[in-house]
Scaffold this motif. Structure first.
Motif, short mmCIF file in Angstrom:
data_model
loop_
_atom_site.label_atom_id
_atom_site.label_comp_id
_atom_site.label_asym_id
_atom_site.label_seq_id
_atom_site.Cartn_x
_atom_site.Cartn_y
_atom_site.Cartn_z
N LYS A 95 -24.64 28.31 -23.47
CA LYS A 95 -23.73 27.19 -23.73
C LYS A 95 -24.33 26.22 -24.74
O LYS A 95 -25.44 25.74 -24.57
N GLN A 96 -23.56 25.90 -25.77
CA GLN A 96 -24.04 25.05 -26.85
C GLN A 96 -23.75 23.57 -26.62
O GLN A 96 -24.53 22.71 -27.01
N HIS A 97 -22.61 23.27 -26.00
CA HIS A 97 -22.17 21.89 -25.81
C HIS A 97 -22.24 21.57 -24.32
O HIS A 97 -21.45 22.09 -23.52
N TYR A 109 -10.99 35.40 -27.85
CA TYR A 109 -11.84 34.26 -27.50
C TYR A 109 -11.81 34.12 -25.99
O TYR A 109 -10.76 33.88 -25.39
N GLN A 163 -14.40 21.97 -27.73
CA GLN A 163 -14.74 21.51 -29.07
C GLN A 163 -13.98 22.38 -30.07
O GLN A 163 -14.30 23.56 -30.22
N ALA A 211 -17.36 31.84 -24.88
CA ALA A 211 -17.53 30.40 -24.79
C ALA A 211 -17.75 30.04 -23.33
O ALA A 211 -17.34 30.79 -22.43
N HIS A 244 -15.01 28.39 -35.51
CA HIS A 244 -16.15 29.15 -36.02
C HIS A 244 -16.04 30.61 -35.62
O HIS A 244 -16.31 31.51 -36.42
N ALA A 245 -15.63 30.86 -34.37
CA ALA A 245 -15.45 32.24 -33.92
C ALA A 245 -14.42 32.96 -34.78
O ALA A 245 -14.60 34.12 -35.14
N ASP A 275 -17.92 24.16 -24.53
CA ASP A 275 -17.85 24.81 -25.84
C ASP A 275 -16.41 24.93 -26.29
O ASP A 275 -16.06 24.63 -27.44
N HIS A 282 -15.58 25.09 -32.21
CA HIS A 282 -16.17 26.29 -31.63
C HIS A 282 -15.27 27.51 -31.81
O HIS A 282 -15.70 28.53 -32.37
N GLY A 333 -25.39 29.86 -28.37
CA GLY A 333 -24.23 30.74 -28.43
C GLY A 333 -24.62 32.20 -28.28
O GLY A 333 -25.50 32.54 -27.50
N TYR A 363 -25.18 34.97 -23.66
CA TYR A 363 -24.54 33.89 -24.40
C TYR A 363 -24.98 32.60 -23.73
O TYR A 363 -24.92 32.49 -22.49
#
Length: 249
Positions: free
Chosen positions: A112-114, A164, A149, A142, A155-156, A146, A152, A128, A110
């Motif tokens: 990290k997006q942010h 989560y 936000q 996450a 969306h999950a 992430d 995030h 992600g 996984y």
């Protein structure tokens, strides 16, 4: 169906992957003794939050240093998610990532997006990762920013996540507000929420510990009492009720 999940609250040895692997193995073994099926470590748990050294410390998913973690996860039939900088093969890009050691012996990722300011100087934004199957439920990962936000976890939830799980680095200044935010996600999205935080200083930050797990209705199942190393365990019985315990504090 019974299920046991846990957050490993650890104190990283700065830049010492070998030493941190040994600490992770100890925590994994402790979790296995509790029957844990999914174990979550903090952000960059294998190196510490050492941004200036992240590129030099970056690993591949098949790095020999990771083999003991992969082997123990397979032997104990337990998902173990650990934080590390990961180099993208064939490029100069480094991801701020979580390595997923699966019960079948495979390794997933996984990313990290942010990214926080400063992280973007070292890491490339990630994409992600997929939901993980866990005891008939689905789990979304996450990493730190992430989870801050709201889109995030939303969306999950739309993807069908039941749990989560966020590996974090949260200071004393931010722990109350960010814990409240995480508990709010549980209520809003009807997901169990897990927060695994560092238990001590890392990368110049004084982490607050207080790793925690919340039920789908936002009720606190268990929480670490401050900093230090410990295992925060949530166990569900056959009737669906949850009980929690903290080991090591």
């Amino acid at each position: 169906m019974t299920m046991t999940v846990a957050c490993a609250q650890t104190v990283a040895i700065a830049r010492d992957i070998t030493g941190n692997v040994q600490r992770h193995l100890q925590m994994m073994q402790l979790a296995a003794e509790q029957g844990v099926q999914f174990l979550l470590f903090p952000e960059l748990s294998l190196t510490g939050y050492e941004l200036d050294a992240a590129s030099d410390l970056a690993l591949g998913t098949d790095d020999p240093l990771l083999e003991p973690l992969r082997t123990l996860a397979r032997q104990q039939a337990m998902y173990s998610v650990v934080g590390a900088p990961v180099r993208v093969p064939g490029s100069g890009h480094v991801l701020l990532a979580a390595l997923i050691f699966r019960p079948d012996g495979s390794v997933g990722l996984y990313s990290k997006q942010h990214l926080h300011p400063g992280e973007d100087l070292v890491f490339s934004p990630g994409s992600g990762g997929d939901l993980l199957p866990l005891g008939g439920q689905r789990l979304a990962l996450a990493i730190c920013a992430d989870a801050m936000q709201p889109g995030h976890p939303a969306h999950a939830a739309r993807l069908g996540a039941d749990i989560y799980a966020a590996g974090m680095l949260i200071s004393h200044r931010g722990i109350v507000a960010e814990s409240q935010q995480m508990a709010g996600y549980a209520v809003e999205h009807q997901m169990m929420v897990m927060l695994a935080n560092h238990g001590g200083e890392t990368g110049g930050w004084q982490a607050a510990g207080q790793s925690a797990i919340w039920a789908r209705d936002g009720a606190l199942i268990c929480k670490a009492d401050g900093a230090g190393e410990c295992l925060v365990v949530a166990r569900q019985d056959g009737a669906g009720a949850w009980e929690g315990t903290v080991i090591g504090q």
